[in-house]
Design a protein around this motif. Structure first.
Motif, PDB file in Angstrom:
ATOM      1  N   THR A  61       0.827  -1.197   0.000  1.00 48.99           N
ATOM      2  CA  THR A  61       0.000   0.000   0.000  1.00 48.99           C
ATOM      3  C   THR A  61       0.870   1.259   0.000  1.00 48.99           C
ATOM      4  N   TYR A  63      -1.259  -1.790   6.892  1.00 51.75           N
ATOM      5  CA  TYR A  63      -1.857  -1.194   5.708  1.00 51.75           C
ATOM      6  C   TYR A  63      -1.828   0.320   5.831  1.00 51.75           C
ATOM      7  N   LYS A  89      -5.426  -7.006  -3.377  1.00 47.67           N
ATOM      8  CA  LYS A  89      -5.263  -5.563  -3.225  1.00 47.67           C
ATOM      9  C   LYS A  89      -6.634  -4.895  -3.178  1.00 47.67           C
TER      10      LYS A  89
END
Length: 471
Positions: free
Chosen positions: A238, A283, A456
């Protein structure tokens, strides 16, 4: 400000310059600075509004949905939020070939060989990067775009060390590195990055010098764990682009903070709570107060942090802690809709045989009354025992698991997936959960040999502007 010094005051400049000349000067500013200029004085505000200089359609719009890459599916799916305005399709049939999304930034999507604006169905070609192939190093692509400053975008190639294959090393020596290389600091300083600019249409090398300590050495990076044990959870790469700085989540859980303005970068260590936890997922995301990160520990425990950059030492400050366990099955449609792109490509038809009519109807679903599930029973540490939907009866234990799906860009809300069945929104300030609807592609996970999981995710806000004509 040099102009103000010359004329003495803003009012003095207004008196010396005719309105049409002043309008011609102001309209050359980027949208962000045009918005700021409205606050300078009443005359400037009047000129900007009278000449319609600030095009609101060029600025990012509210959240439109979440693009999701499911393992083994050839195209990204779009979990779309209903809207009464223009709708966005997740079908990119106007591209020469189908593929999954690599990255996104402020309304643009990065594909292999293309950058796409789904809101306007525009695409710009991305030529291959002519970087030199180096053994044990690979690169990931990241998109940088700020429509409030320019309609041009950039793509950064960030180098990473290939992870060591332990089982392969036991039988072969090809995967082993020279000990001198393994002791080198990583990331290096200077770090040479390959960058593509849509303004120049060429790849170039840019040098970034490190401030502070390295994340470790090469051997440390080769021991990183890309998967969580006993599950198929993939740890996505990310990134966040915010105020001229690119934040990239890299191997070994460090964040690379790259300042595009001064050619420097810093290594930000993970929150102290996840240091030493080999199988903790992290994340990155952008939300209301800047750069956030979610730490997912094993099954369903989430820690939410905000990056504090107010001092020289950057720190992760804990915002919330929760452990969410799905205890009830929720069936039927929800306010959000999965567009089911992969099944449309396979010729799948809905029950009434009309794909397009059903999809369009779902796009227009009013979201003002999104269903809220009260967290009926809570223990210590924000533990949620039950997800209760008062409008439905007869639910039972789902026996599922919770995955992370990203941050809301403007609200302190995180998006979650309940066992690849339902999309959820967890509100950090109220600890309430919203059921968004079914997000599982049709027949996904039923085919032999396919391991179903999310690779994703990209919370998406459309940009209604267009690429420069020379693209």
């Amino acid at each position: 400000m040099a102009i103000l010094r010359e004329f003495g005051t803003i009012e003095g400049m207004e008196n010396l310059l005719p309105e049409d000349v002043l309008s011609n000067i102001i309209h050359r500013l980027a949208p962000r600075y045009l918005a700021i200029s409205r606050c300078v004085c009443k005359t400037w505000c009047t000129i900007i509004e009278a000449h319609n200089l600030l095009h609101v359609d060029l600025l990012p719009r509210p959240l439109c949905g979440i693009f999701i890459n499911f393992n083994e599916l050839s195209m990204s799916e779009f979990f779309s939020r209903p809207s009464k305005g223009p709708t966005v399709s997740g079908n990119f049939d106007y591209l020469p070939c189908s593929s999954c999304i690599i990255d996104h930034c402020n309304g643009l999507l990065l594909f292999h060989k293309y950058v796409v604006n789904p809101a306007t169905r525009q695409s710009a070609p991305l030529p291959p990067c002519p970087y030199m192939v180096v053994e044990h190093i690979f690169h990931r692509e990241y998109l940088v775009f700020d429509p409030t400053l320019s309609p041009h975008f950039e793509v950064f190639m960030i180098p990473e060390i290939r992870r060591s294959n332990v089982w392969y090393n036991m039988l072969n020596s090809d995967d082993k590195l020279d000990p001198a290389i393994e002791e080198l600091e990583w990331p290096p300083s200077p770090c040479i990055l390959h960058v593509f600019s849509s303004r120049t249409k060429v790849w170039e090398e840019r040098s970034f010098v490190r401030e502070g300590e390295a994340a470790g050495n090469v051997s440390d990076m080769r021991l990183d764990h890309p998967y969580v044990p006993d599950t198929s959870v993939y740890v996505p790469d990310t990134s966040v682009y915010c105020r001229g700085v690119l934040y990239v989540y890299c191997q070994n859980k460090y964040v690379m903070r790259i300042s595009l303005s001064n050619g420097k970068y810093q290594v930000i260590k993970p929150p102290s709570d996840c240091e030493g936890m080999a199988y903790t997922n992290l994340y990155l995301g952008k939300s209301m107060k800047g750069v956030y990160c979610a730490v997912r520990h094993l099954a369903s425990r989430f820690l939410i942090y905000i990056l504090d950059e107010s001092s020289d030492r950057m720190e992760w400050v804990c915002k919330d802690s929760c452990s969410i366990q799905p205890c009830q099955i929720i069936d039927g449609p929800g306010p959000w809709t999965l567009q089911d792109i992969n099944n449309q490509e396979r010729g799948f038809e809905y029950e009434d045989g009309n794909n397009e009519a059903v999809v369009e109807d779902r796009f227009e679903w009013d979201s003002d009354n999104d269903n809220v599930i009260e967290t009926n029973s809570r223990g210590s540490g924000g533990y949620i025992n039950f997800l209760v939907d008062t409008t439905r009866r007869g639910r039972y234990n789902s026996g599922g698991y919770i995955d992370f799906l990203g941050f809301h860009p403007y609200k302190e809300v995180i998006f979650l997936s309940d066992s690849l069945r339902r999309g959820l929104a967890y509100h950090l300030n109220s600890s309430k959960i919203q059921d968004l609807g079914s997000l599982r592609p049709t027949n996904y996970g039923t085919e032999v040999g396919i391991q179903p999981f999310i690779q994703k995710f990209f919370p998406y806000s459309p940009w209604m502007g267009r690429f420069p004509e020379d693209n």
